[in-house]
Design a protein around this motif. Structure first.
Motif, mmCIF file in Angstrom:
data_model
loop_
_atom_site.group_PDB
_atom_site.id
_atom_site.type_symbol
_atom_site.label_atom_id
_atom_site.label_comp_id
_atom_site.label_asym_id
_atom_site.label_seq_id
_atom_site.Cartn_x
_atom_site.Cartn_y
_atom_site.Cartn_z
ATOM 1 N N ARG A 131 0.872 -1.161 0.000
ATOM 2 C CA ARG A 131 0.000 0.000 0.000
ATOM 3 C C ARG A 131 0.909 1.210 0.000
ATOM 4 O O ARG A 131 2.019 1.150 0.523
ATOM 5 C CB ARG A 131 -0.901 -0.007 1.234
ATOM 6 C CG ARG A 131 -2.050 0.937 1.099
ATOM 7 C CD ARG A 131 -3.065 0.903 2.191
ATOM 8 N NE ARG A 131 -2.968 -0.223 3.097
ATOM 9 C CZ ARG A 131 -3.672 -0.330 4.195
ATOM 10 N NH1 ARG A 131 -4.495 0.619 4.531
ATOM 11 N NH2 ARG A 131 -3.545 -1.353 4.974
ATOM 12 N N LEU A 132 0.452 2.316 -0.542
ATOM 13 C CA LEU A 132 1.269 3.514 -0.674
ATOM 14 C C LEU A 132 1.895 3.934 0.658
ATOM 15 O O LEU A 132 3.083 4.199 0.733
ATOM 16 C CB LEU A 132 0.433 4.669 -1.248
ATOM 17 C CG LEU A 132 1.184 5.953 -1.526
ATOM 18 C CD1 LEU A 132 2.255 5.724 -2.577
ATOM 19 C CD2 LEU A 132 0.233 7.035 -1.970
ATOM 20 N N ILE A 133 1.128 3.917 1.720
ATOM 21 C CA ILE A 133 1.629 4.381 3.010
ATOM 22 C C ILE A 133 2.103 3.233 3.884
ATOM 23 O O ILE A 133 3.179 3.254 4.447
ATOM 24 C CB ILE A 133 0.550 5.197 3.767
ATOM 25 C CG1 ILE A 133 0.079 6.380 2.936
ATOM 26 C CG2 ILE A 133 1.050 5.649 5.123
ATOM 27 C CD1 ILE A 133 1.149 7.388 2.572
ATOM 28 N N ASP A 134 1.296 2.188 4.016
ATOM 29 C CA ASP A 134 1.588 1.135 4.978
ATOM 30 C C ASP A 134 1.267 -0.229 4.378
ATOM 31 O O ASP A 134 0.112 -0.631 4.345
ATOM 32 C CB ASP A 134 0.750 1.375 6.240
ATOM 33 C CG ASP A 134 1.031 0.368 7.339
ATOM 34 O OD1 ASP A 134 2.145 -0.160 7.371
ATOM 35 O OD2 ASP A 134 0.135 0.125 8.146
ATOM 36 N N GLY A 135 2.277 -0.950 3.907
ATOM 37 C CA GLY A 135 2.080 -2.280 3.367
ATOM 38 C C GLY A 135 1.932 -3.300 4.477
ATOM 39 O O GLY A 135 1.984 -2.983 5.656
ATOM 40 N N SER A 136 1.749 -4.546 4.104
ATOM 41 C CA SER A 136 1.566 -5.610 5.091
ATOM 42 C C SER A 136 2.769 -6.542 5.080
ATOM 43 O O SER A 136 3.283 -6.883 4.026
ATOM 44 C CB SER A 136 0.309 -6.412 4.759
ATOM 45 O OG SER A 136 0.225 -7.543 5.591
ATOM 46 N N PRO A 137 3.196 -7.000 6.264
ATOM 47 C CA PRO A 137 4.286 -7.972 6.309
ATOM 48 C C PRO A 137 3.822 -9.394 6.002
ATOM 49 O O PRO A 137 4.638 -10.297 5.897
ATOM 50 C CB PRO A 137 4.791 -7.854 7.752
ATOM 51 C CG PRO A 137 3.589 -7.434 8.525
ATOM 52 C CD PRO A 137 2.796 -6.558 7.587
ATOM 53 N N LYS A 138 2.504 -9.601 5.839
ATOM 54 C CA LYS A 138 1.999 -10.938 5.532
ATOM 55 C C LYS A 138 2.464 -11.314 4.138
ATOM 56 O O LYS A 138 2.331 -10.540 3.194
ATOM 57 C CB LYS A 138 0.484 -10.974 5.635
ATOM 58 C CG LYS A 138 0.008 -10.733 7.047
ATOM 59 C CD LYS A 138 -1.484 -10.728 7.130
ATOM 60 C CE LYS A 138 -1.910 -10.433 8.552
ATOM 61 N NZ LYS A 138 -3.330 -10.354 8.714
ATOM 62 N N ASN A 139 3.007 -12.534 4.018
ATOM 63 C CA ASN A 139 3.546 -12.958 2.742
ATOM 64 C C ASN A 139 3.540 -14.469 2.655
ATOM 65 O O ASN A 139 3.277 -15.164 3.630
ATOM 66 C CB ASN A 139 4.962 -12.400 2.552
ATOM 67 C CG ASN A 139 5.915 -12.951 3.579
ATOM 68 O OD1 ASN A 139 6.419 -14.063 3.434
ATOM 69 N ND2 ASN A 139 6.164 -12.200 4.647
ATOM 70 N N SER A 140 3.864 -14.976 1.487
ATOM 71 C CA SER A 140 3.992 -16.407 1.261
ATOM 72 C C SER A 140 5.084 -16.603 0.220
ATOM 73 O O SER A 140 5.261 -15.769 -0.673
ATOM 74 C CB SER A 140 2.658 -16.979 0.756
ATOM 75 O OG SER A 140 2.777 -18.341 0.450
ATOM 76 N N VAL A 141 5.815 -17.706 0.362
ATOM 77 C CA VAL A 141 6.919 -17.969 -0.558
ATOM 78 C C VAL A 141 6.855 -19.416 -1.037
ATOM 79 O O VAL A 141 6.362 -20.299 -0.331
ATOM 80 C CB VAL A 141 8.287 -17.658 0.115
ATOM 81 C CG1 VAL A 141 8.586 -18.629 1.229
ATOM 82 C CG2 VAL A 141 9.404 -17.610 -0.898
ATOM 83 N N THR A 142 7.300 -19.641 -2.244
ATOM 84 C CA THR A 142 7.383 -20.974 -2.826
ATOM 85 C C THR A 142 8.627 -21.020 -3.712
ATOM 86 O O THR A 142 9.151 -19.974 -4.101
ATOM 87 C CB THR A 142 6.106 -21.302 -3.632
ATOM 88 O OG1 THR A 142 6.136 -22.663 -4.063
ATOM 89 C CG2 THR A 142 5.976 -20.409 -4.853
ATOM 90 N N ALA A 143 9.092 -22.218 -4.007
ATOM 91 C CA ALA A 143 10.311 -22.352 -4.813
ATOM 92 C C ALA A 143 10.136 -23.449 -5.850
ATOM 93 O O ALA A 143 9.476 -24.467 -5.596
ATOM 94 C CB ALA A 143 11.504 -22.664 -3.921
ATOM 95 N N VAL A 144 10.734 -23.233 -7.023
ATOM 96 C CA VAL A 144 10.720 -24.218 -8.100
ATOM 97 C C VAL A 144 12.162 -24.538 -8.461
ATOM 98 O O VAL A 144 12.867 -23.690 -9.026
ATOM 99 C CB VAL A 144 9.973 -23.677 -9.346
ATOM 100 C CG1 VAL A 144 10.006 -24.694 -10.479
ATOM 101 C CG2 VAL A 144 8.545 -23.293 -8.995
#
Length: 155
Positions: A131-144
């Protein structure tokens, strides 16, 4: 200036993947408008043939969701898999945004970034919301992992 901006926009658009809907499930009933949902979409990596990414994320329903005025939650998950023969369409940057979609009427996006782990010959995909001002630290990662006989070409 306008011509330059249009040229840059047209050059970048094909490099971002377009998602297609796989399905959805309702998470909350809304009397007016569509229900709140979790949507599952799939997109192909635009620079790596044979790799597809499945993205699940919340979609806000109701009247504001139907009108595109609602802000979707920042929670999303990504799972990328080899679905065919891996082939590179050219050298890859170390880090590159491969997918973006609006998550609110203004300033909020869901983004998927591809990173290259050259030492392990692996493509890593990260989904997050900003978000322009305050993004979220929630995330997900995957690898190939890429087959050992095929080195990932880097820029």
């Amino acid at each position: 200036m306008k011509h330059w901006l249009c040229a840059v926009t047209l050059a970048v658009l094909p490099l971002l993947a377009q998602a297609e809907k796989v399905g959805d499930v309702s998470t909350a009933f809304k009397l007016i408008g569509s229900n709140h949902k979790i949507v599952v979409e799939v997109f192909d990596d635009p620079l790596v043939a044979g790799v597809s990414c499945y993205l699940s994320r919340a979609k806000t329903g109701g009247v504001s969701g139907a009108l595109g005025l609602a802000e979707d939650k920042a929670e999303a998950s990504v799972a990328c898999r080899q679905v065919g023969t891996v082939a590179f369409k050219g050298p890859l940057p170390q880090e590159d945004e491969v997918f973006t979609e609006r998550a609110s009427i203004l300033f909020k996006h869901v983004r998927v970034v591809r990173m290259v782990d050259a030492r392990r010959n692996t493509l890593v995909y990260l989904v997050y919301s900003d978000r322009l001002i305050d993004g979220s630290p929630k995330n997900s990662v995957t690898a190939v992992p890429v087959p050992a006989a095929m080195k990932i070409p880097l820029k």
